[in-house]
Design an enzyme around this catalytic site. Structure first.
Site, PDB file in Angstrom:
ATOM      1  N   GLY A 209       0.824  -1.197   0.000  1.00 38.91           N
ATOM      2  CA  GLY A 209       0.000   0.000   0.000  1.00 38.91           C
ATOM      3  C   GLY A 209       0.863   1.254   0.000  1.00 38.91           C
ATOM      4  O   GLY A 209       2.055   1.226  -0.282  1.00 38.91           O
ATOM      5  N   GLY A 211       2.315   4.933   1.829  1.00 38.88           N
ATOM      6  CA  GLY A 211       2.667   5.516   3.118  1.00 38.88           C
ATOM      7  C   GLY A 211       4.008   5.047   3.632  1.00 38.88           C
ATOM      8  O   GLY A 211       4.634   4.135   3.086  1.00 38.88           O
ATOM      9  N   GLU A 232      -1.526  -2.896  -6.934  1.00 39.30           N
ATOM     10  CA  GLU A 232      -2.221  -1.826  -7.646  1.00 39.30           C
ATOM     11  C   GLU A 232      -1.306  -0.630  -7.856  1.00 39.30           C
ATOM     12  O   GLU A 232      -1.455   0.119  -8.820  1.00 39.30           O
ATOM     13  CB  GLU A 232      -3.487  -1.398  -6.894  1.00 39.30           C
ATOM     14  CG  GLU A 232      -3.263  -0.918  -5.486  1.00 39.30           C
ATOM     15  CD  GLU A 232      -4.587  -0.670  -4.760  1.00 39.30           C
ATOM     16  OE1 GLU A 232      -5.639  -0.640  -5.427  1.00 39.30           O
ATOM     17  OE2 GLU A 232      -4.559  -0.512  -3.528  1.00 39.30           O
ATOM     18  N   GLY A 330      -7.924  -0.765  -2.267  1.00 41.47           N
ATOM     19  CA  GLY A 330      -7.651  -2.148  -2.646  1.00 41.47           C
ATOM     20  C   GLY A 330      -7.337  -3.065  -1.488  1.00 41.47           C
ATOM     21  O   GLY A 330      -6.976  -4.225  -1.702  1.00 41.47           O
TER      22      GLY A 330
END
Length: 618
Positions: A209, A211, A232, A330
């Site tokens: 993800g 961050g 993604e 996602g």
């Protein structure tokens, strides 16, 4: 016929009340939107559908509320977040994999899609570049496609192209792609990254993800081999792993040899890297985020973050109480896909506290207004700076104990008391310190014994059932040698007492065989402080299969080392006289025999610290 113009007549292209889609992430057509704002005239009440945009999102500002109202399918940027909080914008929660069908099925019909593309090639195809994601579906579903042609847009491969005949109007404007600045890591996020990296095996395929938490994970994957990417999003840190040869995609079982993504965000160097790169495949969200496709990658590891996690394993990711902060995105797609994958691991990583350490992010119950994004059944691991909580196959009580163990120490007793108000946790389950800092920064050690891999770590409260299984695996002979008797029962209460050791005083270590969430105890070594507080008594027991393989020797080395570091003066042991193998382990470590009262038992003692540190070799 396609209108190829630089000056758009928006009154011909749009009408008041239309719904438009705006391109995503770094591919937001800012110059095109600026032109719309400057020439809107009598247009008003246009609904803007979008996910995260790296642009300034000024269309969500209050000054444009008569012209636009934003419907965010993922909240990103302070302007959009503020507009949602103030009621000037809407938030529609949805899975990223589901958004394309919202467009195509007419649930969120689009009058126009405002997108950014590269100049057309000789065949008339423009590339969607750095954001294929839901832009591809929006362009197919919208009645009109209005494209900003930007020479700075990279050309990407995969399913990243749109033909000029599909575009209703053009606006030519060059603009640099918005860059995402590198994040600064702190000690907490680095520790979390280190723990997560230990869950990623060589040859795994990863999704990360956004961050600093995820950047920290990628930093600690630098020594891995043959990783693959099905994610993604692609970031600079992923690019670095590809350039270093850590990511080869050779072991992928779906799109082997290729990095698969739907968009990328980062630096200009990243945008240059993906430009015309045949090893990168950019595909639509309905393809990349499909749990079924994700699961086609063996050993799929999804790594995402959260705002809070309750003690049953529910994950809150899109809201802080009643305040909507981001979106589902996602996370569920990849958590579900990884859980379906052969050898897959869905992981949630987060700091144990918020607001400068004043609030625990591991909570007994979710904050009022907070919504569950990822369910109890989706996540296998929750990681904080205090370790890894394994949830798969655990009961509610076991989950609570696992999660309390990785909560910040100052909140653990409070969490235990709170969980007792709602779920059954026995009265004899006490909070005790479980960390053994002498084992190193990650709190355990990896061992290779007889060609097999094991972990040496402290026993902890959630090992209660594992210790029961370990006890009942012993033969009568092993029980006789360990306990000088043949006990017939290891009750839950007794097991709980044995794993609930205050590791800052006494010590209980184990060697475990772990494969994913399956853990089996193979050996246990412990010492108890003697009444004078200056010495300790040590004992071991090993599963029959591994007796004689050196596990007791390895545990004894660790116990001696820790006892010395804690300033103890001696270590004693009582061993059955017929237990020749265990006597040999102690004597090789430097223990000497002392006279005893019972001829059937040998009394051994080791002065500390040891002169010459004998017996330390593995």
């Amino acid at each position: 016929m396609t209108k190829q113009i630089d000056k758009l007549n928006w009154q011909q292209l749009l009408k008041s009340g239309d719904r438009i889609f705006i391109g995503s992430h770094a591919a937001t057509p800012t110059a095109l939107i600026d032109n719309l704002i400057s020439n809107a005239r009598q247009l008003h009440d246009i609904e803007v559908v979008q996910v995260y945009s790296l642009a300034d999102n000024k269309w969500a500002d209050a000054e444009y509320q008569q012209l636009f109202k934003v419907n965010a399918l993922f909240i990103g940027g302070d302007q959009v977040r503020r507009a949602v909080a103030e009621g000037r914008a809407d938030y529609t929660p949805c899975f990223m994999s589901d958004i394309p069908s919202l467009f195509s099925d007419g649930i969120i019909p689009l009058d126009a899609a405002l997108i950014m593309v590269s100049p057309a090639d000789e065949h008339g195809y423009h590339s969607l570049g750095v954001s294929v994601d839901i832009v591809s579906a929006a362009a197919r579903a919208a009645k009109k496609v209005i494209a900003q042609v930007n020479p700075s847009m990279p050309i990407t491969y995969g399913q990243a192209f749109i033909h000029r005949d599909q575009i209703s109007a053009y606006y030519y404007a060059e603009q640099p792609l918005v860059q995402m600045p590198p994040v600064k890591l702190d000690a907490v996020t680095e520790r979390i990254g280190q723990y997560v990296s230990l869950l990623v095996e060589d040859g795994a395929t990863i999704q990360i993800g956004v961050g600093k938490m995820c950047d920290a994970v990628l930093r600690y994957l630098g020594n891995h081999k043959d990783l693959g990417i099905h994610s993604e999003m692609i970031t600079d840190s992923m690019m670095d792993l590809i350039k270093k040869g850590v990511v080869t995609n050779r072991k992928k079982t779906f799109h082997p040899g290729k990095t698969v993504a739907s968009f990328c965000v980062g630096s200009k160097a990243l945008y240059d890297f993906v430009h015309c790169n045949p090893h990168m495949g950019f595909y639509p969200s309905e393809y990349v985020n499909s749990p079924a496709n994700i699961a086609r990658n063996d050993n799929m590891v999804s790594i995402n973050s959260a705002i809070e996690v309750d003690l049953t394993g529910q994950i809150v990711s899109d809201s802080i109480g009643h305040l909507f902060y981001s979106g589902i995105g996602g996370q569920v797609d990849f958590s579900r896909g990884a859980s379906m994958s052969n050898g897959g691991k869905p992981i949630i990583a987060l700091p144990s506290t918020a607001k400068n350490g004043t609030v625990s992010r591991i909570v007994a119950h979710l904050s009022e207004g907070a919504g569950v994004v990822t369910s109890r059944g989706h996540v296998h691991y929750v990681v904080t700076e205090f370790g890894v909580a394994s949830l798969r196959g655990k009961s509610i009580r076991e989950r609570a104990l696992e999660l309390i163990r990785v909560a910040h120490p100052k909140f653990r007793q409070q969490l235990l008391e709170q969980i007792r108000q709602h779920f059954w946790v026995p009265h004899y389950q006490l909070h005790t310190p479980t960390e053994v800092p002498e084992l190193g920064s990650v709190g355990f050690k990896e061992l290779s014994i007889d060609g097999e891999e094991f972990d040496l770590r402290p026993l902890n409260p959630s090992d209660e059932r594992r210790l029961q299984e370990f006890f009942y695996s012993h033969t009568k002979e092993t029980l006789q040698l360990r306990y000088s008797a043949v006990p017939t029962q290891m009750s839950r209460e007794k097991s709980c007492t044995l794993v609930g050791v205050d590791q800052s005083r006494d010590l209980a270590l184990c060697i475990v065989k772990q494969k994913g969430s399956a853990v089996q105890i193979q050996a246990v070594g412990r010492y108890y402080l003697l009444p004078d507080g200056a010495g300790c008594e040590v004992a071991f027991v090993t599963r029959e299969k591994y007796q004689g393989k050196g596990m007791a020797k390895r545990l004894l080395q660790e116990l001696i080392m820790i006892a010395e570091q804690r300033g103890l003066q001696s270590m004693v042991a009582f061993v059955r006289a017929e237990n020749k193998a265990m006597l040999a382990v102690f004597q090789k470590a430097g223990f000497g025999r002392l006279p005893g009262d019972d001829p059937s038992e040998v009394y051994l003692q080791l002065p500390l610290p040891r002169a010459g540190k004998s017996g330390e070799s593995s």
